[in-house]
Scaffold this active site. Structure first.
Site, short mmCIF file in Angstrom:
data_model
loop_
_atom_site.label_atom_id
_atom_site.label_comp_id
_atom_site.label_asym_id
_atom_site.label_seq_id
_atom_site.Cartn_x
_atom_site.Cartn_y
_atom_site.Cartn_z
N ARG A 1 3.68 -19.54 2.99
CA ARG A 1 3.32 -19.80 4.39
C ARG A 1 3.38 -21.29 4.72
O ARG A 1 3.79 -21.67 5.82
CB ARG A 1 1.96 -19.19 4.73
CG ARG A 1 1.94 -17.68 4.48
CD ARG A 1 1.05 -16.89 5.36
NE ARG A 1 1.00 -15.52 4.84
CZ ARG A 1 1.86 -14.55 5.17
NH1 ARG A 1 2.82 -14.77 6.03
NH2 ARG A 1 1.75 -13.35 4.63
N SER B 1 -13.11 -9.53 3.31
CA SER B 1 -11.83 -9.49 2.59
C SER B 1 -11.30 -8.08 2.51
O SER B 1 -11.95 -7.19 1.94
CB SER B 1 -12.01 -10.06 1.18
OG SER B 1 -10.95 -9.65 0.36
N ASP C 1 -4.08 -15.40 7.85
CA ASP C 1 -2.83 -15.90 7.28
C ASP C 1 -2.00 -16.70 8.29
O ASP C 1 -1.03 -17.36 7.91
CB ASP C 1 -1.99 -14.74 6.74
CG ASP C 1 -2.70 -14.02 5.60
OD1 ASP C 1 -3.56 -14.64 4.96
OD2 ASP C 1 -2.40 -12.84 5.36
N ARG D 1 0.83 -1.21 0.00
CA ARG D 1 0.00 0.00 0.00
C ARG D 1 0.86 1.26 0.00
O ARG D 1 0.45 2.29 -0.53
CB ARG D 1 -0.96 -0.04 1.19
CG ARG D 1 -2.12 -1.05 0.99
CD ARG D 1 -2.68 -1.50 2.31
NE ARG D 1 -3.88 -2.31 2.23
CZ ARG D 1 -3.91 -3.65 2.05
NH1 ARG D 1 -2.79 -4.32 1.89
NH2 ARG D 1 -5.06 -4.30 2.02
N GLN E 1 -8.83 -7.24 0.73
CA GLN E 1 -8.44 -6.95 -0.66
C GLN E 1 -9.63 -6.44 -1.46
O GLN E 1 -9.51 -5.49 -2.24
CB GLN E 1 -7.86 -8.21 -1.30
CG GLN E 1 -6.52 -8.59 -0.67
CD GLN E 1 -5.90 -9.83 -1.28
OE1 GLN E 1 -6.49 -10.47 -2.15
NE2 GLN E 1 -4.71 -10.17 -0.81
N LYS F 1 -6.52 -19.11 -1.12
CA LYS F 1 -5.24 -18.43 -0.96
C LYS F 1 -4.24 -19.00 -1.98
O LYS F 1 -4.66 -19.62 -2.94
CB LYS F 1 -4.73 -18.59 0.48
CG LYS F 1 -5.70 -18.01 1.53
CD LYS F 1 -5.84 -16.51 1.40
CE LYS F 1 -6.77 -15.96 2.47
NZ LYS F 1 -7.07 -14.53 2.28
O1 SPQ Z 1 -1.45 -11.05 -1.42
P1 SPQ Z 1 -1.88 -12.45 -1.16
O2 SPQ Z 1 -1.24 -13.38 -2.13
O3 SPQ Z 1 -3.38 -12.60 -1.18
O4 SPQ Z 1 -1.36 -12.83 0.30
C1 SPQ Z 1 -1.94 -13.36 1.51
C2 SPQ Z 1 -0.75 -14.03 2.29
O5 SPQ Z 1 -0.87 -15.11 2.86
O6 SPQ Z 1 0.28 -13.37 2.34
C3 SPQ Z 1 -3.08 -14.36 1.28
F1 SPQ Z 1 -2.78 -15.37 0.62
O7 SPQ Z 1 -2.40 -12.31 2.37
C4 SPQ Z 1 -3.57 -11.50 2.15
C5 SPQ Z 1 -4.57 -11.77 3.25
O8 SPQ Z 1 -4.95 -13.12 3.31
C6 SPQ Z 1 -3.13 -10.06 2.17
C7 SPQ Z 1 -4.26 -9.10 2.38
C8 SPQ Z 1 -4.05 -7.65 2.14
O9 SPQ Z 1 -2.90 -7.19 2.13
O10 SPQ Z 1 -5.06 -6.95 1.99
C9 SPQ Z 1 -5.49 -9.51 2.85
C10 SPQ Z 1 -5.83 -10.93 3.08
O11 SPQ Z 1 -6.56 -11.41 1.97
P2 SPQ Z 1 -8.17 -11.23 1.84
O12 SPQ Z 1 -8.52 -11.97 0.58
O13 SPQ Z 1 -8.72 -11.89 3.06
O14 SPQ Z 1 -8.47 -9.82 1.77
#
Ligand code: SPQ
Length: 425
Positions: A385, A165, A312, A25, A167, A339
């Site tokens: 992980r 989520s 995570d 970010r 993201q 994931k």
């Molecule tokens: O970026 P990525 O690949 O999705 O990474 C992971 C991780 O384990 O490092 C998930 F696989 O983290 C995400 C986390 O699970 C990072 C994140 C963020 O920076 O906003 C939010 C989480 O995902 P989500 O889908 O729950 O929003």
């Protein structure tokens, strides 16, 4: 990679690398701001390097030194149509958050990631963005990469997130920042709020009323200095390592303690672990020192609102639970299935190979402890992980662990094995 520890104990102090979510970010807001942003303790893991690479292809100058990353922000209007495909590698965060940014920029771009990204659902982002007027096409009706984005003028939205989520929330926030008027995003459960905190850090504003987040469009940001705290999701591996290895004490300095991320500390307390947390300072985000000693643990139940606060960390909590007396039940964690791998299946399958008493359920897992783990051949399955869980498990196995595909760990923790060697005496 062969991992063979002979009755180790862990001791010492480390500072884990910068938080991955905050590092991504900081590049994004730095690029979208007017002026210079200097980032300290940035995570130079592969995922965050993918974010840097994408913004360079969008015409943003980003300089790297050993100590700092300097982003020469272009503002929203300075981003340029990329002449190359944007490759987001293994990073879900890069892919989803950039969709929210690119949906409203007046040019065409194409995004692709690695094999794992190609299997992760992007419609959770493309559907709300389409409702705001975005024009995004992709494989299987915009569900998967490669994705093609034709920037459009975006409308405001009132959107209730179907899944908790960060993201999806952040992608919609980035799109809402480009719309004319106020958008509202409703979260089923609170998720990590680094995007909201950073909007304020870069001179913008955003409001939260209960589970409603209110974002005004048309905001311009100003470059600033960012210090990235240590990633609690990385610290989690050494917290568990210290708790399950005899005669151990590990101190994790400058670790991020944002309340939307500290579910693992709550679980340690619930399980009776020997943990202390001292808040030291805050720079937009709360930061502190976590100390964990060898612990006598008991099983617990994990589910509900805590899940997004430790999503995570569930794979490493599963290992912790193998060393607790009694049963640990993890519920409401079906998000683990989308994931980098299906983390319910991969963690259960790999820990079973080492003799753990663990079974998958529809929305989580059940672990019965305390088990004596044995050596064996396991794999990260290309998931950073899962690779780290198996390497930490090797500390307490009778016999050697042969870990296949350990390279995946560089996605979020390139110094992981250096830190493991440093702490394991
Ligand atoms: O970026 P990525 O690949 O999705 O990474 C992971 C991780 O384990 O490092 C998930 F696989 O983290 C995400 C986390 O699970 C990072 C994140 C963020 O920076 O906003 C939010 C989480 O995902 P989500 O889908 O729950 O929003």
């Amino acid at each position: 990679m062969k991992l063979n520890f002979n009755n180790p104990s862990l001791g010492g102090k480390i500072e884990v690398p910068g938080d991955k979510s905050i590092s991504h970010r900081s590049i994004m807001f730095g690029a979208l701001s007017e002026g210079k942003t200097t980032i300290r303790h940035f995570l130079k893991g592969e995922d965050c390097l993918s974010t840097i690479d994408c913004f360079r292809k969008l015409g943003v100058q980003i300089d790297e030194t050993d100590e700092e990353i300097i982003v020469h922000g272009t503002g929203w209007d300075g981003l340029k149509e990329p002449s190359e495909i944007l490759n987001t590698g293994n990073s879900g965060t890069t892919t989803r958050l950039m969709l929210g940014i690119l949906a409203g920029r007046p040019f065409h771009s194409v995004m692709i990631g690695d094999e794992s990204i190609g299997k992760r659902p992007m419609d959770r982002v493309t559907v709300p963005l389409a409702a705001m007027g975005a024009d995004i096409a992709g494989r299987e009706n915009g569900r998967f990469t490669p994705l093609s984005i034709r920037g459009k003028k975006l409308e405001t939205i009132e959107y209730k997130l179907p899944v908790a989520s960060a993201q999806v929330k952040s992608a919609v926030i980035f799109a809402a920042l480009q719309a004319n008027g106020e958008s509202v995003i409703v979260e089923p459960e609170a998720t990590r709020d680094h995007t909201e905190k950073m909007i304020e850090q870069f001179g913008g504003s955003i409001r939260r009323e209960g589970n409603r987040i209110i974002v005004k469009g048309g905001q311009q940001f100003k470059g600033t200095d960012v210090y990235v705290p240590g990633d609690i999701s990385s610290a989690a591996f050494f917290m568990v390592a210290a708790a399950i290895t005899p005669n151990s004490e590990v101190v994790l300095e400058h670790t991020g303690l944002n309340k939307t991320r500290t579910g693992i500390i709550d679980v340690f307390e619930q399980m009776g672990a020997d943990i202390t947390v001292e808040k030291t300072f805050s720079e937009g985000e709360e930061i502190g020192t976590i100390t964990v000693k060898t612990s006598s643990l008991k099983g617990t139940e994990i589910g509900g609102e805590i899940i997004p606060r430790l999503i995570d960390e569930i794979p490493i909590i599963a290992l912790l639970a193998t060393q607790a007396e009694g049963e640990t039940i993890i519920r409401n964690a079906e998000e683990l299935k989308v994931k980098e791998t299906n983390r319910i299946d991969t963690v259960v399958d790999e820990l079973k190979k080492l003799g753990a008493d663990i079974e998958a359920t529809d929305d989580g897992m059940i672990i019965r402890g305390k088990s004596k783990l044995r050596g064996g051949a396991v794999s990260s399955h290309g998931d950073h992980r899962i690779g780290m869980v198996m390497a930490i498990a090797a500390l307490i196995t009778d016999g050697e662990v042969e870990l296949h595909d350990p390279e995946a760990i560089a996605v979020s923790y390139p110094e992981f094995f250096d830190h493991l060697r440093l702490l394991a005496k």
